[in-house]
Motif scaffolding. Structure first.
Motif, short mmCIF file in Angstrom:
data_model
loop_
_atom_site.label_atom_id
_atom_site.label_comp_id
_atom_site.label_asym_id
_atom_site.label_seq_id
_atom_site.Cartn_x
_atom_site.Cartn_y
_atom_site.Cartn_z
N LEU A 41 0.87 -1.19 0.00
CA LEU A 41 0.00 0.00 0.00
C LEU A 41 0.89 1.23 0.00
CD1 LEU A 41 -3.10 0.53 0.36
CD2 LEU A 41 -2.67 0.69 2.80
N ASN A 42 0.70 2.13 -0.96
CA ASN A 42 1.53 3.35 -0.95
C ASN A 42 0.64 4.60 -0.80
OD1 ASN A 42 0.61 4.03 -3.56
ND2 ASN A 42 2.21 2.76 -4.48
N ASP A 43 1.29 5.74 -0.72
CA ASP A 43 0.54 6.98 -0.47
C ASP A 43 -0.43 7.31 -1.60
OD1 ASP A 43 1.78 7.14 1.94
OD2 ASP A 43 3.28 8.62 1.32
N ASP A 44 -0.06 6.96 -2.83
CA ASP A 44 -0.99 7.22 -3.95
C ASP A 44 -2.27 6.41 -3.79
OD1 ASP A 44 0.84 8.90 -5.08
OD2 ASP A 44 1.59 7.45 -6.54
N ASP A 45 -2.12 5.18 -3.29
CA ASP A 45 -3.31 4.34 -3.08
C ASP A 45 -4.22 4.99 -2.04
OD1 ASP A 45 -2.28 2.31 -4.79
OD2 ASP A 45 -1.12 1.48 -3.12
N ALA A 72 -3.68 -1.42 8.18
CA ALA A 72 -5.01 -0.90 8.53
C ALA A 72 -4.92 0.42 9.29
CB ALA A 72 -5.76 -1.93 9.36
N ARG A 73 -3.91 0.53 10.15
CA ARG A 73 -3.78 1.77 10.94
C ARG A 73 -3.55 2.97 10.01
NH1 ARG A 73 -5.49 0.80 15.32
NH2 ARG A 73 -6.25 2.88 14.98
N LYS A 74 -2.77 2.76 8.99
CA LYS A 74 -2.48 3.83 8.03
C LYS A 74 -3.78 4.24 7.31
CE LYS A 74 0.94 4.94 4.54
NZ LYS A 74 2.15 4.56 3.84
N LEU A 75 -4.57 3.27 6.95
CA LEU A 75 -5.84 3.56 6.28
C LEU A 75 -6.77 4.33 7.21
CD1 LEU A 75 -6.31 0.06 4.59
CD2 LEU A 75 -6.20 2.21 3.33
#
Ligand code: NIG
Ligand code: FE
Length: 411
Positions: free
Chosen positions: A275-279, A307-310
């Protein structure tokens, strides 16, 4: 037919008015009542509240839930439970050093399952799949999505989806079906990827739509499988048949599949181990649900979805099993919830939100499933006697479920 659950220690995921999903920091809150009741008329939740305020004096069936927790059944929005045989030999091969990729490259993997499925009669396939469905129902799953994708010929793909439809009718169980013809390139199309995409788009898709066998369309958008161009071609074609995308992206590589899914209004984008920042930016402001599949990460020893990032980006997260013979031979949502807490650092509140209301959203069922709300299906889990709902993810590997109600009936 009326059923009354009384003296419930903790009644979880109570929503007076339904929400379709919960996002970001709201996922930290799991609304609950202590010492509560639920009143079921026929197959639906008719009312719920505190025991102190109960006005219902009798019911056909009364279930005493003293010291027990009650919650909505798990909503498993990503499975491949219609498959033939298993791939336990590949499991051993991986232990002995081969990678998932190496196994696939020598004709194992999805192609191995496709060969088995093509050789299995529709009745046998139904019997094997029904057994899996019954098992996961006992483990608390009360709604499920099922994908095709182990057929890889028109006839075998149709067979898989007919089996899923038969499961739905036989068990009167909420099942959503997804056409995943673009799961792998069959051996006879090796070197002719476009030819296989033509078959999927020009032959399979129209037949599936005509026979009303699927509501969603999926593709394995991944290096060595299907490209962004293939994905865009399929999602564009699927629009004319009103098939909404729910796609496999970012399992091993992140290269823009998430943004493409969002562009085509995907209901969900699933896996996201990479998962990257663009996603993240692509998902922000969209209606697309990111779905994490921690049992797959566990089984293949690949990264867990962040998940935490999301959630920190204000996004929702749903949790599902990915039950399939290759990457996740388990349909146990309790293990998924536990693993999300242990490995993904989701709190029990967040994980339960992700596995109930957000899972329902990710398969288009949040109007009828995923929370304790009047008028919703009476699909409920009653636990054994436990200290609090935290014990569900904490005591990983234990089965703390005592009873499961589907459409108001104990199964
Ligand atoms: O979701 N990633 C693609 N499909 C399945 C696994 C397929 C298989 O190995 O049979 C998954 O992990
Ligand atoms: Fe999958």
């Amino acid at each position: 037919m009326t059923t009354l659950l009384i003296n419930i220690k903790e009644l979880l995921q109570v929503r007076e008015t339904n929400v379709s999903k919960v996002s970001g920091s709201d996922m930290k809150t799991l609304p609950k009542l202590e010492n509560a009741y639920v009143y079921i008329v026929d197959d639906k939740i008719s009312s719920f509240g505190l025991m102190a305020a109960i006005e219902i004096a009798s019911a056909d069936t009364i279930i005493d839930c003293t010291n027990k927790v009650v919650l909505p059944t798990w909503c498993d929005s990503h499975t491949h439970i219609v498959y033939a045989g298993d791939r336990s030999q590949e499991f051993v091969d991986r232990i002995n050093g081969l990678s998932y990729e190496e196994i696939a490259n020598r004709g194992g993997g999805i192609l191995n399952s496709a060969k088995k499925l093509q050789e299995t009669s529709e009745d046998k396939l139904f019997a094997q799949s029904a057994k899996r469905l019954e098992e996961v129902m006992k483990l608390g799953t009360g709604a499920i999505e099922i994908k095709s994708g182990y057929g890889l010929t028109t006839e075998a793909e149709l067979k898989m989806l007919r089996v899923a439809k038969r499961l739905k009718e036989t068990y009167n169980f909420p099942i959503k079906t997804t056409f995943l013809g673009a799961h792998a390139i069959p051996a006879n199309y090796k070197g002719n990827q476009d030819g296989y995409m033509d078959l999927v788009i020009d032959e399979m898709l129209p037949k599936i739509a005509e026979q009303n066998l699927a509501e969603y369309v999926d593709i394995f958008c991944e290096k060595g499988y299907f490209t962004l161009e293939d994905t865009e071609r399929l999602l564009k074609a699927a629009q004319q048949y009103n098939l909404t995308p729910k796609i496999h992206v970012n399992q091993f590589n992140a290269f823009g599949g998430v943004a493409l899914g969002v562009k085509y209004n995907a209901l969900s984008v699933d896996h996201l181990e990479e998962l990257n920042d663009d996603d993240i930016s692509a998902l922000q402001g969209s209606d697309t649900m990111p779905v994490a599949l921690p049992s797959c990460s566990y089984f293949l020893s690949i990264p867990y979805t962040q998940a935490r990032k999301l959630m920190d980006a204000g996004l929702p997260v749903a949790l599902a099993t990915d039950y399939n013979p290759g990457s996740t031979p388990s349909g146990n949502m309790n293990f998924v919830v536990s693993t999300a807490c242990i490995k993904m650092k989701m709190t029990p509140e967040e994980a339960i939100n992700a596995a109930t209301i957000n899972g329902a959203y990710a398969m288009g069922l949040s109007e009828t499933h995923g929370s304790i709300t009047n008028g919703k299906a009476a699909n409920l889990i009653i636990t054994k006697e436990i200290e609090s709902f935290h014990v569900l993810p904490y005591a990983f590997g234990d089965n703390n479920i005592e009873q499961v109600l589907i459409n108001g009936k104990v199964i």
